[in-house]
Enzyme design. Sequence first.
Site, short mmCIF file in Angstrom:
data_model
loop_
_atom_site.label_atom_id
_atom_site.label_comp_id
_atom_site.label_asym_id
_atom_site.label_seq_id
_atom_site.Cartn_x
_atom_site.Cartn_y
_atom_site.Cartn_z
N TYR A 474 0.86 -1.18 0.00
CA TYR A 474 0.00 0.00 0.00
C TYR A 474 0.90 1.23 0.00
CZ TYR A 474 -3.90 -3.16 0.96
OH TYR A 474 -4.85 -4.16 0.88
C1 LIG Z 1 -7.29 -2.17 -7.10
C2 LIG Z 1 -6.21 -2.68 -6.19
C3 LIG Z 1 -6.46 -3.79 -5.40
C4 LIG Z 1 -5.48 -4.32 -4.56
N1 LIG Z 1 -5.77 -5.40 -3.79
C5 LIG Z 1 -4.82 -5.93 -2.98
C6 LIG Z 1 -5.10 -7.05 -2.15
O1 LIG Z 1 -6.20 -7.60 -2.15
N2 LIG Z 1 -4.10 -7.53 -1.36
C7 LIG Z 1 -2.86 -6.96 -1.34
O2 LIG Z 1 -1.99 -7.46 -0.62
N3 LIG Z 1 -2.58 -5.88 -2.10
C8 LIG Z 1 -3.53 -5.36 -2.92
N4 LIG Z 1 -3.23 -4.25 -3.68
C9 LIG Z 1 -1.87 -3.71 -3.65
C10 LIG Z 1 -0.95 -4.51 -4.56
O3 LIG Z 1 -0.57 -5.72 -3.93
C11 LIG Z 1 0.31 -3.72 -4.88
O4 LIG Z 1 -0.02 -2.53 -5.53
C12 LIG Z 1 1.27 -4.54 -5.74
O5 LIG Z 1 2.57 -4.02 -5.63
C13 LIG Z 1 0.82 -4.55 -7.17
O6 LIG Z 1 1.63 -5.34 -7.98
P1 LIG Z 1 1.60 -5.03 -9.55
O7 LIG Z 1 2.54 -5.96 -10.19
O8 LIG Z 1 0.18 -5.01 -10.01
O9 LIG Z 1 2.09 -3.53 -9.56
P2 LIG Z 1 3.24 -2.73 -10.33
O10 LIG Z 1 2.77 -1.31 -10.25
O11 LIG Z 1 3.51 -3.31 -11.65
O12 LIG Z 1 4.50 -2.94 -9.40
C14 LIG Z 1 4.54 -2.55 -8.03
C15 LIG Z 1 6.00 -2.40 -7.59
O13 LIG Z 1 6.69 -3.63 -7.81
C16 LIG Z 1 7.74 -3.46 -8.78
N5 LIG Z 1 7.70 -4.61 -9.66
C17 LIG Z 1 6.63 -5.04 -10.37
N6 LIG Z 1 6.95 -6.13 -11.08
C18 LIG Z 1 8.25 -6.39 -10.82
C19 LIG Z 1 9.15 -7.40 -11.27
N7 LIG Z 1 8.75 -8.34 -12.12
N8 LIG Z 1 10.43 -7.36 -10.84
C20 LIG Z 1 10.83 -6.40 -9.98
N9 LIG Z 1 10.02 -5.44 -9.50
C21 LIG Z 1 8.73 -5.43 -9.92
C22 LIG Z 1 7.40 -2.18 -9.50
O14 LIG Z 1 8.54 -1.59 -10.09
C23 LIG Z 1 6.78 -1.36 -8.38
O15 LIG Z 1 7.78 -0.83 -7.56
C24 LIG Z 1 -4.21 -3.70 -4.52
C25 LIG Z 1 -3.96 -2.58 -5.30
C26 LIG Z 1 -4.94 -2.05 -6.12
C27 LIG Z 1 -4.67 -0.84 -6.94
#
Ligand SMILES: Cc1cc2nc3c(=O)[nH]c(=O)nc-3n(C[C@H](O)[C@H](O)[C@H](O)COP(=O)(O)OP(=O)(O)OC[C@H]3O[C@@H](n4cnc5c(N)ncnc54)[C@H](O)[C@@H]3O)c2cc1C
Length: 535
Positions: A474
């Site tokens: 978060y």
């Molecule tokens: C609508 C919504 C619902 C959510 N629901 C939940 C929930 O139910 N439970 C929960 O725990 N969290 C929840 N979250 C939070 C979510 O877990 C985090 O935002 C998470 O980091 C998202 O991962 P992403 O790959 O989608 O995001 P991204 O924006 O792609 O990445 C997030 C971070 O991780 C880094 N990153 C991504 N992929 C990689 C990779 N392959 N290698 C190295 N670094 C990487 C990015 O650079 C960035 O710093 C929610 C968020 C939103 C917006």
Amino acid sequence: MKYPSFCFTFATAILLFPFHPSSADSPEKFVQCLYNYPHITNSISNVVYKKSNSSYSSILDATIQNLRFFNISSKPQVIITPMDVSHIRATIICAQRHGLQIRTRSGGHDYEGLSYVAGVPFLIVDLINLRRIEVDTENRTAWVQAGATIGELYYRISQKSKTLGFPAGECPLVGVGGHFSGGGYGYMLRKYGLAADHVIDAKIVDVNGNLLDKETMGVDLFWAIRGGGGASFGVIVAWKIKLVSVPSIVTVFQVTRTLEENAIEIIHKWQRVANKFNESITMKANIERVNSSKSGNVTVGAKFESLYLGRVDDLIPSMQKSFPELGLVREDCTEMSWIESILYKAGFASGESTDVLLNRTQLNSLLFLKAKSDYVRDPIPDFGLERLWHFLYEDAAKDAYIQFTPYGGRMNEISESETPFPHRSGYIFHIQYRVYWQEKGDAAAQRYINWIRRVYKYMEPHVSKSPRAAYLNYRDLDIGTNNNGYTSFRQASIWGTKYFGNNFNRLTLVKTRIDPRNFFRNEQSIPPLTSNRRK
Ligand SMILES: Cc1cc2nc3c(=O)[nH]c(=O)nc-3n(C[C@H](O)[C@H](O)[C@H](O)COP(=O)(O)OP(=O)(O)OC[C@H]3O[C@@H](n4cnc5c(N)ncnc54)[C@H](O)[C@@H]3O)c2cc1C
Ligand SMILES: *[C@@H]1O[C@H](CO)[C@@H](O)[C@H](O)[C@H]1NC(C)=O
Ligand SMILES: *[C@@H]1O[C@H](CO)[C@@H](O)[C@H](O)[C@H]1NC(C)=O
Ligand SMILES: *[C@@H]1O[C@H](CO)[C@@H](O)[C@H](O)[C@H]1NC(C)=O
Ligand SMILES: *[C@@H]1O[C@H](CO)[C@@H](O)[C@H](O)[C@H]1NC(C)=O
Ligand SMILES: *[C@@H]1O[C@H](CO)[C@@H](O)[C@H](O)[C@H]1NC(C)=O
Ligand SMILES: *[C@@H]1O[C@H](CO)[C@@H](O)[C@H](O)[C@H]1NC(C)=O
Ligand SMILES: *[C@@H]1O[C@H](CO)[C@@H](O)[C@H](O)[C@H]1NC(C)=O
């Protein structure tokens, strides 16, 4: 306006956000470096999107989840959508040669947009093409590429087994790359802990372009990427995970209680029992605007949302015994398969095909969003809850909610240092604050962001202290940032100890070993011990 769930939002507003112009580096040299890079398996020219490319904007926008960062001027010089490891390796090496920072994006859900916005010349490695999932039911494991969504993972598991599942988040479009590396929790938290607790192997490309797995990366790095965030350490390509057992039938319910229906008294009790329930029950409590069942008018209520890994016949007597104040009855509950419960929690209509979990098409536009988090050790007194209620009557809170997620169960059994995610025993619940809005412009943004900051300030006496703990997934830049990714240990330890507690020190040691020159960095990346100056 009412949204079908937390997962999907609709609106039509567009914002022009203030920006810090980046220097006008030409990306040409970087692209030439890629084209000349040896040992590329698939042709790399098919995965390079310069600003002049007609698909650049649609690729950039495809997984942006927050209007605050939509159509802003700080855009990447290039977007790379790798098809394989050789593309990632070449990108990492060439980006260092030509002075571009890398932001890696999997699902794009970062609350502060750090996976696709930077105040310096940068490129995005967008893992949209790396989303293969191989489920091995015999060994109860799966390999999941980092660009897959949790919805795709749940779908693939359910296609092979009705009694296997995975304990990750609620919203199907969240990417496994960010989610697992920051922890990742959902409705099986109390039974099984976090997604990161179930990672048994991983593949990551480091700053030297080497592809490492659990054996070759060493125990420290393998520890760091299971809760410490991936972005500080390299580009994670895939995870191997351990699947968990789920019963063939689970029970869900959602009941709402307003002030007239004793909401305060019920939350008073919830705070004492929800973390001690049978670990098969996870019952969240959301404080938000609801329709009063009596008057039909909009008021503020507590919405109790739950998953029980079992049948309704066991749930009702158990609730009547441990939490009679809620007044849960059989009619409030629905039995379904675990995969149907995933659709239900994501807000899809009953009877919807599980195929929707494979649909990554975003609704054309989004809402503005700001979130924060807290952890609670001791129940919040009733007067504290009553005042919290008042915040939700304010205009700025019309599309806000405050979500309490109970801890206990499995979370109590895992030590603080087992993974970088330190928030384990001693915490009775976790809080997420979220505010949405749709008016464009800075003035509106300030109004809503001020609201959530005031709530956060108000909550200070009621939540954890020294440090005031926060959840990395978060992401909240209000709790401290690095300047363009460069920072001193002391500065970073402010947000670092909130997210990681005592694990922050070990994370900096891992960072120092794996990326001493701090190439992989962002506003909240782990600093190496040697780098407190700009290069
Ligand atoms: C609508 C919504 C619902 C959510 N629901 C939940 C929930 O139910 N439970 C929960 O725990 N969290 C929840 N979250 C939070 C979510 O877990 C985090 O935002 C998470 O980091 C998202 O991962 P992403 O790959 O989608 O995001 P991204 O924006 O792609 O990445 C997030 C971070 O991780 C880094 N990153 C991504 N992929 C990689 C990779 N392959 N290698 C190295 N670094 C990487 C990015 O650079 C960035 O710093 C929610 C968020 C939103 C917006
Ligand atoms: C855009 O980039 C893609 C991927 O590199 C390429 O296939 C396509 O031809 C490019 N289109 C234009 C108009 O440059
Ligand atoms: C994006 O912003 C630019 C100005 O920076 C503006 O001209 C354009 O209309 C915007 N596009 C959308 C889709 O809002
Ligand atoms: C299960 O694991 C074993 C040992 O690693 C392996 O030999 C076997 O092929 C795996 N089963 C499947 C179905 O992949
Ligand atoms: C309240 O109910 C009305 C009518 O069913 C609906 O339009 C509205 O969106 C609901 N509001 C909330 C906050 O649930
Ligand atoms: C519900 O709203 C109506 C119209 O605003 C108002 O007249 C009525 O008093 C409200 N009822 C309650 C119980 O607050
Ligand atoms: C807890 O849940 C498990 C699994 O559903 C069940 O076997 C057990 O009887 C439950 N215990 C109590 C005390 O409800
Ligand atoms: C995916 O969802 C979008 C938005 O709901 C919808 O318009 C589209 O038809 C869906 N695509 C498929 C293939 O089902």
